[in-house]
Motif scaffolding. Structure first.
Motif, short mmCIF file in Angstrom:
data_model
loop_
_atom_site.label_atom_id
_atom_site.label_comp_id
_atom_site.label_asym_id
_atom_site.label_seq_id
_atom_site.Cartn_x
_atom_site.Cartn_y
_atom_site.Cartn_z
N VAL A 175 -0.07 1.28 3.65
CA VAL A 175 -1.19 2.21 3.77
C VAL A 175 -2.03 2.15 2.50
O VAL A 175 -1.53 2.40 1.39
CB VAL A 175 -0.70 3.66 4.00
CG1 VAL A 175 -1.86 4.64 3.96
CG2 VAL A 175 0.04 3.76 5.33
N MET A 177 -5.10 3.56 0.34
CA MET A 177 -5.92 4.76 0.17
C MET A 177 -7.23 4.41 -0.53
O MET A 177 -7.26 4.04 -1.70
CB MET A 177 -5.21 5.84 -0.65
CG MET A 177 -6.12 7.03 -0.98
SD MET A 177 -5.47 8.16 -2.21
CE MET A 177 -4.68 9.37 -1.14
N ILE A 214 -6.20 11.07 6.62
CA ILE A 214 -4.74 11.00 6.66
C ILE A 214 -4.17 11.36 8.03
O ILE A 214 -3.13 10.83 8.44
CB ILE A 214 -4.10 11.91 5.56
CG1 ILE A 214 -2.58 11.76 5.55
CG2 ILE A 214 -4.53 13.35 5.75
CD1 ILE A 214 -2.07 10.36 5.33
N TRP A 230 4.50 1.67 2.56
CA TRP A 230 4.16 1.44 1.16
C TRP A 230 2.77 2.00 0.93
O TRP A 230 1.82 1.59 1.60
CB TRP A 230 4.21 -0.06 0.85
CG TRP A 230 5.58 -0.66 1.02
CD1 TRP A 230 6.21 -0.94 2.21
CD2 TRP A 230 6.50 -1.00 -0.01
NE1 TRP A 230 7.46 -1.45 1.98
CE2 TRP A 230 7.67 -1.52 0.62
CE3 TRP A 230 6.46 -0.97 -1.41
CZ2 TRP A 230 8.78 -1.96 -0.10
CZ3 TRP A 230 7.55 -1.41 -2.13
CH2 TRP A 230 8.70 -1.90 -1.48
N LEU A 231 2.65 2.95 0.03
CA LEU A 231 1.37 3.58 -0.27
C LEU A 231 0.73 2.89 -1.47
O LEU A 231 1.32 2.84 -2.55
CB LEU A 231 1.56 5.07 -0.57
CG LEU A 231 2.14 5.95 0.54
CD1 LEU A 231 2.36 7.37 0.02
CD2 LEU A 231 1.22 5.96 1.75
N MET A 246 -2.38 10.77 -3.37
CA MET A 246 -1.57 9.79 -2.64
C MET A 246 -0.08 9.98 -2.87
O MET A 246 0.70 10.11 -1.92
CB MET A 246 -1.98 8.36 -3.05
CG MET A 246 -1.29 7.27 -2.23
SD MET A 246 -1.63 5.59 -2.84
CE MET A 246 -0.45 5.49 -4.21
N ALA A 247 0.33 10.00 -4.14
CA ALA A 247 1.76 9.95 -4.46
C ALA A 247 2.32 11.23 -5.06
O ALA A 247 3.48 11.26 -5.48
CB ALA A 247 2.02 8.78 -5.41
N TRP A 254 -0.54 12.59 0.46
CA TRP A 254 -0.21 11.70 1.57
C TRP A 254 1.29 11.45 1.64
O TRP A 254 1.87 11.39 2.72
CB TRP A 254 -0.96 10.37 1.40
CG TRP A 254 -2.43 10.48 1.74
CD1 TRP A 254 -3.17 11.62 1.77
CD2 TRP A 254 -3.29 9.41 2.10
NE1 TRP A 254 -4.46 11.33 2.12
CE2 TRP A 254 -4.57 9.97 2.33
CE3 TRP A 254 -3.13 8.04 2.24
CZ2 TRP A 254 -5.67 9.19 2.69
CZ3 TRP A 254 -4.23 7.26 2.60
CH2 TRP A 254 -5.48 7.83 2.83
N LYS A 255 1.92 11.33 0.50
CA LYS A 255 3.36 11.11 0.48
C LYS A 255 4.10 12.29 1.11
O LYS A 255 5.01 12.09 1.95
CB LYS A 255 3.85 10.92 -0.96
CG LYS A 255 5.34 10.57 -1.06
CD LYS A 255 5.82 10.46 -2.50
CE LYS A 255 6.03 11.84 -3.11
NZ LYS A 255 6.70 11.76 -4.45
N CYS A 265 8.28 7.06 2.18
CA CYS A 265 7.12 6.54 1.45
C CYS A 265 7.52 5.92 0.12
O CYS A 265 8.32 6.48 -0.63
CB CYS A 265 6.11 7.67 1.19
SG CYS A 265 5.41 8.39 2.68
N PRO A 267 5.40 4.70 -3.08
CA PRO A 267 4.09 4.55 -3.73
C PRO A 267 4.07 3.39 -4.72
O PRO A 267 5.06 3.10 -5.39
CB PRO A 267 3.91 5.88 -4.47
CG PRO A 267 4.97 6.81 -3.94
CD PRO A 267 6.10 5.90 -3.53
#
Length: 293
Positions: A175, A177, A214, A230-231, A246-247, A254-255, A265, A267
């Motif tokens: 994924v 971002m 998202i 995997w972010l 994100m993380a 998002w995580k 997830c 990151p």
């Protein structure tokens, strides 16, 4: 707030006209000696770790054009204020160009370090257009951002696939971002995902402030019954958005959202400008403006 904004506008206007007047009078009717400069313009980041990306770009530009002075500017006034509070001072593009006028630069290549030609890039276009209209520089030209042409898109697709961690398995999603924008150029993100999925259907592109968001990213992952993602930030620097939106551990990251949906997830906190393949695209875009000098 309005009073403060007006003060800034007045100060910048005075700087500009003083610089132009000084430039014009210094030649005494004769054309000034040619002096070429490069202005690198990024959104900016107050995260210390983000400086790695900027340092890489700066080094690459200076390595390719060792005889041309390089200057920097950040478009975000919020970032500039945060950095000023840390004792680090960066100019806006307007002030940076006014300084370059004062330093007697005649030809300036303004290189955008933005990812797409969004709102920030088009504001920069207006600034460059304003200086062009004033006539202080003999030539001032703006270079394209990272993702501008189909050729850029193809290079970016290959570069993104190349930086996916080797430990990632094919039944796991990646994924990306992006920042996102209200500007029409936000459509680049969906176009990028389409071209990525022609090569790897489990790569999904989302944005913080645009489309896809998202919610759609989560729906796409669940529809594929993927349990591990995997972010990765699709931004030049792994700054605040990457670390928090994100993380981060907050409920709206998002995580956290994907973890709540039963998706593991992983990151990866590394900005695109930290990779040679992306930095080289930005640097290659400087050739356009310089070729007209």
């Amino acid at each position: 707030m309005k009073t403060r904004l007006m003060s800034v506008v007045v100060v910048v206007t005075l700087i500009l006209f003083t610089a132009v007047a000084g430039f014009a009078s210094g030649g005494h009717g004769h054309k000034a000696p040619k002096k070429v400069g490069i202005l690198l313009v990024a959104f900016g980041s107050s995260e210390a770790s983000a400086q790695v990306s900027f340092d890489k770009l700066d080094a690459k530009v200076k390595q390719k054009y060792p005889e041309i002075p390089v200057r920097w500017a950040f478009t975000s006034h919020i970032i500039r204020e945060k950095l000023a509070g840390q004792g680090k001072h960066f100019d806006s593009p307007e002030v940076a160009l006014a300084r370059m006028l004062d330093e007697k630069f005649t030809h300036v290549a303004v290189q955008s370090l933005h990812t797409i030609g969004g709102a920030e890039y088009h504001d920069l276009r207006k600034t460059v257009g304003g200086f062009k209209a004033m006539g202080g520089f003999q030539k001032i030209i703006l270079g394209y951002p990272l993702m501008s042409t189909q050729e850029d898109m193809e290079k970016i697709v290959d570069a993104l696939i190349d930086i996916i961690p080797e430990k990632r398995k094919k039944d796991e999603a990646v994924v990306l971002m992006g920042h996102g924008t209200h500007h029409p150029s936000n459509a680049f993100y969906a176009a990028l995902m389409f071209q990525l999925q022609l090569k790897d259907p489990n790569i999904i592109v989302g944005t913080v402030e645009g489309y896809p968001g998202i919610d759609l990213v989560q729906d796409l992952i669940l529809a594929k019954k993927i349990k591990r993602v995997w972010l990765m930030p699709f931004m030049s620097v792994a700054g605040d958005h990457a670390k928090n939106d994100m993380a981060g551990d907050e409920a709206d990251s998002w995580k956290s959202i994907l973890t709540q949906a039963g998706i593991q997830c992983i990151p990866v906190l590394k900005g695109t400008a930290e990779y040679d393949s992306f930095a080289d695209i930005w640097v290659s875009h400087i050739e356009g403006p310089l070729s007209h000098f």
